[in-house]
Design a protein around this motif. Sequence first.
Motif, PDB file in Angstrom:
ATOM      1  N   LEU A   4     -17.553 -10.097  43.902  1.00 52.85           N
ATOM      2  CA  LEU A   4     -17.626  -9.130  44.997  1.00 52.85           C
ATOM      3  C   LEU A   4     -18.015  -7.761  44.457  1.00 52.85           C
ATOM      4  N   ALA A   5     -17.451  -7.395  43.329  1.00 52.17           N
ATOM      5  CA  ALA A   5     -17.768  -6.102  42.728  1.00 52.17           C
ATOM      6  C   ALA A   5     -19.243  -6.031  42.355  1.00 52.17           C
ATOM      7  N   ALA A   7     -21.720  -7.811  43.650  1.00 57.16           N
ATOM      8  CA  ALA A   7     -22.507  -7.795  44.885  1.00 57.16           C
ATOM      9  C   ALA A   7     -22.438  -6.432  45.560  1.00 57.16           C
ATOM     10  N   ALA A   8     -21.269  -5.848  45.554  1.00 55.58           N
ATOM     11  CA  ALA A   8     -21.100  -4.549  46.196  1.00 55.58           C
ATOM     12  C   ALA A   8     -21.916  -3.475  45.493  1.00 55.58           C
ATOM     13  N   MET A   9     -21.868  -3.442  44.184  1.00 57.88           N
ATOM     14  CA  MET A   9     -22.618  -2.422  43.451  1.00 57.88           C
ATOM     15  C   MET A   9     -24.124  -2.643  43.592  1.00 57.88           C
ATOM     16  N   ALA A  10     -24.547  -3.884  43.561  1.00 53.27           N
ATOM     17  CA  ALA A  10     -25.973  -4.156  43.749  1.00 53.27           C
ATOM     18  C   ALA A  10     -26.398  -3.709  45.142  1.00 53.27           C
ATOM     19  N   GLY A  11     -25.530  -3.926  46.098  1.00 54.01           N
ATOM     20  CA  GLY A  11     -25.823  -3.525  47.468  1.00 54.01           C
ATOM     21  C   GLY A  11     -25.914  -2.035  47.637  1.00 54.01           C
ATOM     22  N   LEU A  12     -25.045  -1.314  47.004  1.00 58.84           N
ATOM     23  CA  LEU A  12     -25.023   0.129  47.157  1.00 58.84           C
ATOM     24  C   LEU A  12     -26.304   0.763  46.654  1.00 58.84           C
ATOM     25  N   ASP A  70     -17.603  -2.561  51.422  1.00 59.04           N
ATOM     26  CA  ASP A  70     -18.172  -2.781  52.754  1.00 59.04           C
ATOM     27  C   ASP A  70     -19.670  -3.047  52.669  1.00 59.04           C
ATOM     28  N   PHE A  71     -20.359  -2.306  51.809  1.00 55.15           N
ATOM     29  CA  PHE A  71     -21.797  -2.498  51.661  1.00 55.15           C
ATOM     30  C   PHE A  71     -22.099  -3.858  51.048  1.00 55.15           C
ATOM     31  N   GLY A  72     -21.249  -4.302  50.127  1.00 57.90           N
ATOM     32  CA  GLY A  72     -21.415  -5.637  49.556  1.00 57.90           C
ATOM     33  C   GLY A  72     -21.278  -6.715  50.615  1.00 57.90           C
ATOM     34  N   GLU A  73     -20.331  -6.532  51.524  1.00 59.07           N
ATOM     35  CA  GLU A  73     -20.151  -7.479  52.622  1.00 59.07           C
ATOM     36  C   GLU A  73     -21.383  -7.480  53.528  1.00 59.07           C
ATOM     37  N   LEU A  74     -21.932  -6.309  53.805  1.00 62.64           N
ATOM     38  CA  LEU A  74     -23.138  -6.224  54.623  1.00 62.64           C
ATOM     39  C   LEU A  74     -24.294  -6.976  53.970  1.00 62.64           C
ATOM     40  N   ARG A  75     -24.459  -6.811  52.665  1.00 59.94           N
ATOM     41  CA  ARG A  75     -25.527  -7.539  51.953  1.00 59.94           C
ATOM     42  C   ARG A  75     -25.323  -9.043  52.051  1.00 59.94           C
ATOM     43  N   SER A  76     -24.079  -9.492  51.971  1.00 61.34           N
ATOM     44  CA  SER A  76     -23.793 -10.923  52.102  1.00 61.34           C
ATOM     45  C   SER A  76     -24.203 -11.429  53.481  1.00 61.34           C
TER      46      SER A  76
END
Length: 85
Positions: A4-5, A7-12, A70-76
């Motif tokens: 999750l971390a 994915a979240a950082m990649a998303g941000l 939250d941004f990681g969840e959006l990317r998912s």
Amino acid sequence: MRLLAIAAMAGLTAACGTKATSTGIAKPELKTYPGDMQQKAADELEALPPPCPVSGPYAGCSVLRVFIEDFGELRSRIRASNSRN
């Protein structure tokens, strides 16, 4: 949690492009990052304090971590939507 971390950082830090489907619905393209960059981002995210509750920030919690997760969840969700169409 580590995934999750990452994915979240990649998303941000992602730049999103879009392309339309045959139905005219935009499908954002998600940028991918090399594994070493994702690992460094995950390490930095892990160094942050725990996320603040939505009810409000307090000393010792991280609002930035909330936004990143939250941004990681959006990317998912975008990935899931793109794979269905």
